[in-house]
Enzyme design. Structure first.
Site, PDB file in Angstrom:
ATOM      1  N   CYS A 130      15.497  37.576  46.980  1.00 46.02           N
ATOM      2  CA  CYS A 130      15.693  37.072  45.614  1.00 46.02           C
ATOM      3  C   CYS A 130      14.493  36.250  45.175  1.00 46.02           C
ATOM      4  CB  CYS A 130      16.976  36.251  45.515  1.00 46.02           C
ATOM      5  SG  CYS A 130      18.449  37.299  45.536  1.00 46.02           S
ATOM      6  N   ARG A 163      35.293  37.610  48.687  1.00 49.89           N
ATOM      7  CA  ARG A 163      34.829  38.679  47.793  1.00 49.89           C
ATOM      8  C   ARG A 163      33.528  38.247  47.139  1.00 49.89           C
ATOM      9  NH1 ARG A 163      39.037  38.373  42.602  1.00 49.89           N
ATOM     10  NH2 ARG A 163      38.566  36.229  42.071  1.00 49.89           N
ATOM     11  N   ASN A 205      33.235  43.163  38.445  1.00 47.12           N
ATOM     12  CA  ASN A 205      34.288  42.239  38.030  1.00 47.12           C
ATOM     13  C   ASN A 205      33.711  40.831  37.940  1.00 47.12           C
ATOM     14  OD1 ASN A 205      37.279  41.824  37.614  1.00 47.12           O
ATOM     15  ND2 ASN A 205      36.929  40.350  39.265  1.00 47.12           N
ATOM     16  N   GLU A 206      33.871  40.217  36.790  1.00 46.62           N
ATOM     17  CA  GLU A 206      33.465  38.815  36.607  1.00 46.62           C
ATOM     18  C   GLU A 206      32.159  38.483  37.333  1.00 46.62           C
ATOM     19  OE1 GLU A 206      36.709  36.211  37.615  1.00 46.62           O
ATOM     20  OE2 GLU A 206      37.667  36.562  35.692  1.00 46.62           O
ATOM     21  N   HIS A 225      49.662  34.140  43.149  1.00 50.26           N
ATOM     22  CA  HIS A 225      49.278  34.315  41.738  1.00 50.26           C
ATOM     23  C   HIS A 225      50.315  35.219  41.082  1.00 50.26           C
ATOM     24  CE1 HIS A 225      46.916  35.507  38.241  1.00 50.26           C
ATOM     25  NE2 HIS A 225      45.951  34.689  38.590  1.00 50.26           N
ATOM     26  N   CYS A 249      17.998  33.845  48.832  1.00 56.80           N
ATOM     27  CA  CYS A 249      17.370  34.490  49.991  1.00 56.80           C
ATOM     28  C   CYS A 249      15.917  34.855  49.659  1.00 56.80           C
ATOM     29  CB  CYS A 249      18.165  35.729  50.402  1.00 56.80           C
ATOM     30  SG  CYS A 249      17.890  37.155  49.352  1.00 56.80           S
ATOM     31  N   CYS A 268      24.199  40.003  47.750  1.00 54.16           N
ATOM     32  CA  CYS A 268      22.956  39.470  47.188  1.00 54.16           C
ATOM     33  C   CYS A 268      22.506  40.448  46.111  1.00 54.16           C
ATOM     34  CB  CYS A 268      21.915  39.363  48.299  1.00 54.16           C
ATOM     35  SG  CYS A 268      20.229  39.439  47.682  1.00 54.16           S
ATOM     36  N   GLU A 271      42.066  39.958  31.302  1.00 55.96           N
ATOM     37  CA  GLU A 271      42.916  39.296  32.296  1.00 55.96           C
ATOM     38  C   GLU A 271      43.472  38.005  31.737  1.00 55.96           C
ATOM     39  OE1 GLU A 271      41.152  38.329  36.039  1.00 55.96           O
ATOM     40  OE2 GLU A 271      40.184  40.266  36.269  1.00 55.96           O
ATOM     41  N   TRP A 302      44.783  29.355  41.898  1.00 57.40           N
ATOM     42  CA  TRP A 302      43.498  28.807  42.327  1.00 57.40           C
ATOM     43  C   TRP A 302      43.220  27.376  41.903  1.00 57.40           C
ATOM     44  CZ3 TRP A 302      41.361  28.163  37.581  1.00 57.40           C
ATOM     45  CH2 TRP A 302      41.639  29.121  36.581  1.00 57.40           C
TER      46      TRP A 302
HETATM   47  C1  GLA Z   1      39.748  36.462  38.169  1.00 60.02           C
HETATM   48  C2  GLA Z   1      39.532  37.787  38.864  1.00 60.02           C
HETATM   49  C3  GLA Z   1      40.790  38.426  39.310  1.00 60.02           C
HETATM   50  C4  GLA Z   1      41.748  37.405  39.881  1.00 60.02           C
HETATM   51  C5  GLA Z   1      41.981  36.345  38.859  1.00 60.02           C
HETATM   52  C6  GLA Z   1      43.006  35.313  39.282  1.00 60.02           C
HETATM   53  O1  GLA Z   1      39.916  36.556  36.830  1.00 60.02           O
HETATM   54  O2  GLA Z   1      38.801  38.696  38.078  1.00 60.02           O
HETATM   55  O3  GLA Z   1      40.468  39.395  40.281  1.00 60.02           O
HETATM   56  O4  GLA Z   1      41.203  36.854  41.027  1.00 60.02           O
HETATM   57  O5  GLA Z   1      40.787  35.675  38.629  1.00 60.02           O
HETATM   58  O6  GLA Z   1      43.280  34.390  38.277  1.00 60.02           O
HETATM   59 ZN    ZN Z   2      19.405  37.278  47.648  1.00 61.09          ZN
END
Ligand code: GLA
Ligand code: ZN
Length: 717
Positions: free
Chosen positions: A163, A111, A149-150, A356, A160, A115, A305, A313
């Site tokens: 960039c 995921r 997300n994050e 998880h 690249c 770029c 979260e 992980w």
């Molecule tokens: C991050 C992501 C989530 C998931 C969690 C697992 O926080 O945003 O999608 O992968 O880690 O801890």
């Molecule tokens: Zn790039």
């Protein structure tokens, strides 16, 4: 900011129903009702399902789920899904995949494989946000927008050519002319002079150290590049409605400048996964929560979260201990969260995150965690009177992202990872005493604080120094710790004595650094003291991990006596400095003679070459004072110093005498007592009504192991 849910604390999690057959949705909603869930995050990783082919959208399945949520009274935090582009993008536009420093293009199959300057990624992500906004802005279940997300969690910087071009443009905009960049980066050394912005590379793999100013600018550029992506999506969402917009941060994760990002979101949200196998995790909860609360001047935030039990992980993934899920969640609320969300609602049936934990485990309601999930739902409902409450802190710890990055990219005196280590340590010392603490940035208003801690702010900021001077002038106490004020914002050396513009306030400057290197030397190498007669006689005090400090201040001595007998010796760490009074700083003079204004409260012990030099100094200014610590103090030293400073700053440290394991936090009308220990703890003097047990405390209370009380003056209807 209007609250996401006006009357309740948010509770729920990421819900990815696209992983299961359609009938699971109804079962999920049923279970959510049982658990007290009122908010779910939908669509975080649904791009491939929402746009199965370029420009072909399918929102029907999502609408059905959102309708069901609305019917069940469950609100939706709707994600734009742009954190994981579909396979078609990678296949048709391989240039949309990010490239590492080494020049390797990352592959599809995980995921965050985009770029940030990819035109196709920009176009499709923005378009998806716009389509979602058009489809769902008026949906009755919609409470919050969740962009991407994050950001940067896996890919912090793409190397690249596209960039590189964006980097050059960013630099051209910042510096306007190439000579200004040459000066800022001191390119005159190592023959790095540029005659045009187009000659500048990204800091790709190179023979040795990159120019550190280039590294700092690159970190700022990467941050700005990602923030630009956020802004593009957010502007589409905001154009369609006034539903608040967020993106989930990762605590003090160093690859984005959270305080800057916070200006762009409507509500701060955070992901946090303290390791249950580490005792310091109890503090991690408080620290990250205080950090998030500080991003918008004390406004509440959402925990977006956390895990119910375990993550997958780490190499080893211990589950939380019984009660800990609730305990840490309540601590989070006590420190300013208005919502407790989990990753994820139902544990994945397969793929990378299969192991998880989810709120609903693979074993469903049979899981050992299910009762705790429901219990927390009830607890959050009963502590709703905390909503709208603020934390009244008289102490703040300053954290500055640019300084953290600047120090981490500067080779020497000791290179440290990008982390708010010192801010964390001072915050923990305060937290161990139950002293409410805000975490602020260098631009924040300091007027409400009687104690300001400035730990390792590597960059010299003249305006910040002026504001600290103002704080001291009105009676506040400021504690600055080393290394501070070493470089300019461009990452050029501060000359004429480090501490720069803070020297005047502190009455001292730093002439030289003297860092220890423990572990650099060992007789386990091919040297034997029995025969190597020269080597064995070479003394290396700089191999020590700590340096004992000799205390000269009776006040500090008394504080140490209180810790126990025999009185512990405060110790500095590997960082040491030669400190002089500013008045004598023109030439090298007798170090112990400081100006009339500057007292030496502790000096370095004589086992090191710094022996006799000042380690802790103080300059009084009216009823305020400015303190400087020329080393990284250990826990005992910090504890003693905070005790002394608390007396000066008139802080309430009654919480320091509570039984072991008890964290006490007051937010608005509610005082939380959180028992982080394994023992039931008796508390004297607690009166009021406990919102959690729904019982009245009349001066004596017992808090069970890993549980909490939430006390208000009287029952709330
Ligand atoms: C991050 C992501 C989530 C998931 C969690 C697992 O926080 O945003 O999608 O992968 O880690 O801890
Ligand atoms: Zn790039």
């Amino acid at each position: 900011m209007k609250p996401v849910l006006p009357m309740n604390i948010c509770y729920g999690g990421d819900w990815n129903p696209d992983q299961w057959p359609a009938q699971t949705v109804d079962e999920d909603i049923q279970l959510m009702k049982e658990a007290g869930v009122n908010l779910v995050t939908l669509g975080v990783f649904s791009w491939a399902k929402l746009e199965p082919e370029p420009g072909v959208y399918d929102f029907e399945w999502l609408r059905e789920i959102m309708d069901k949520c609305a019917a069940a009274g469950i609100y939706v935090d709707l994600a734009t899904g742009t954190a994981s582009p579909p396979a078609w993008m990678a296949k048709r536009h391989p240039e949309s995949l990010p490239v590492t420093k080494e020049g390797v293009r990352l592959a599809f199959g995980s995921r965050q494989q985009y770029c940030p300057s990819s035109a196709v990624y920009k176009k499709h992500s923005r378009e998806l946000a716009a389509r979602l906004a058009a489809e769902f802005s008026d949906h009755p279940a919609l409470a919050l927008w969740h962009v991407n997300n994050e950001y940067a969690c896996h890919v912090h910087g793409c190397y690249c050519d596209a960039c590189e071009h964006e980097f050059q443009e960013w630099l051209a905009e910042k510096y306007e002319n190439i000579e200004a960049l040459n000066h800022a980066w001191n390119t005159y050394f190592w023959a790095q002079i540029y005659s045009d912005f187009s000659e500048i590379s990204l800091p790709r793999l190179a023979p040795t150290f990159h120019n550190s100013a280039q590294m700092l600018d690159h970190a700022r550029f990467v941050d700005a590049q990602l923030l630009g992506l956020f802004d593009a999506e957010a502007s589409e969402l905001r154009a369609a409605s006034d539903i608040p917009v967020t993106t989930n941060f990762l605590g003090d994760f160093p690859h984005t400048n959270g305080r800057e990002w916070a200006k762009h979101v409507d509500i701060v949200s955070d992901d946090s996964y303290p390791d249950p196998a580490i005792p310091g995790s109890a503090h991690e909860v408080a620290f990250t929560a205080d950090l998030m609360r500080g991003y918008k001047g004390g406004a509440p935030f959402l925990l977006m979260e956390q895990t119910t039990a375990a993550v997958q992980w780490r190499p080893q993934n211990s589950p939380k201990r019984p009660g800990q899920y609730s305990l840490w969640s309540l601590s989070r609320v006590a420190h300013g969260a208005d919502g407790i969300m989990q990753f994820q609602w139902r544990q994945s049936p397969g793929g990378a995150e299969m192991m998880h934990s989810g709120m609903v485990a693979h074993s469903g309601k049979k899981s050992r965690w299910w009762p705790e999930v429901g219990e927390l739902g009830k607890q959050l409902e009963s502590i709703a009177p905390v909503l709208g409450g603020r934390i009244d802190a008289r102490v703040c710890v300053v954290a500055d992202w640019d300084s953290m990055i600047a120090r981490s990219v500067t080779p020497g005196p000791n290179t440290v990872p990008a982390a708010f280590t010192a801010a964390r340590k001072w915050h923990r010392t305060l937290w161990e005493k139950n002293i409410a603490t805000d975490i602020v940035g260098i631009e924040d208003d300091l007027s409400k604080y009687s104690l300001v801690i400035v730990p390792e702010i590597f960059i010299d900021y003249p305006e910040f120094a002026t504001r600290l001077e103002e704080a001291v002038a009105r009676g506040a106490h400021v504690l600055v710790t080393a290394p501070t004020g070493v470089v300019t914002p461009d990452l050029r050396a501060v000359t004429g004595g480090y501490l720069g513009s803070l020297s005047e306030l502190l009455g001292v400057c730093v002439t030289d650094h003297s860092v220890n290197s423990p572990g650099a030397w060992s007789f386990e190498s091919d040297l034997d003291p029995r025969v190597d007669r020269i080597t064995r006689s070479v003394e290396v005090p700089s191999a020590a991990e700590y340096r004992d400090l000799e205390v000269r201040s009776p006040l500090l001595q008394r504080a140490l006596d209180q810790i126990g007998s025999p009185r512990p010796t405060p110790r500095g760490g590997v960082w040491g400095e030669y400190v002089m009074a500013v008045k004598e700083a023109d030439e090298f003079t007798d170090p112990m003679w400081l100006s009339d204004e500057v007292e030496v409260l502790a000096q370095f012990g004589y086992e090191s070459d710094l022996g006799g030099w000042p380690a802790i100094t103080r300059r009084k200014v009216g009823s305020g004072s400015a303190w400087y610590v020329a080393t990284n103090l250990d826990a005992v030293g910090r504890d003693a110093l905070i005790r002394v400073l608390s007396a000066y700053a008139r802080l309430d440290i009654s919480g320091a005498t509570l039984p072991d394991g008890i964290e006490r936090v007051t937010r608005g009308l509610v005082t939380f007592y959180l028992n982080h220990s394994d023992k039931a703890v008796q508390l004297a003097g607690v009166t009021g009504y406990d919102l959690i047990s729904k019982a009245t405390a009349t001066g004596h209370a017992v808090v069970a192991p890993r549980s909490a009380m939430a006390i208000v003056a009287k029952p709330v209807s």
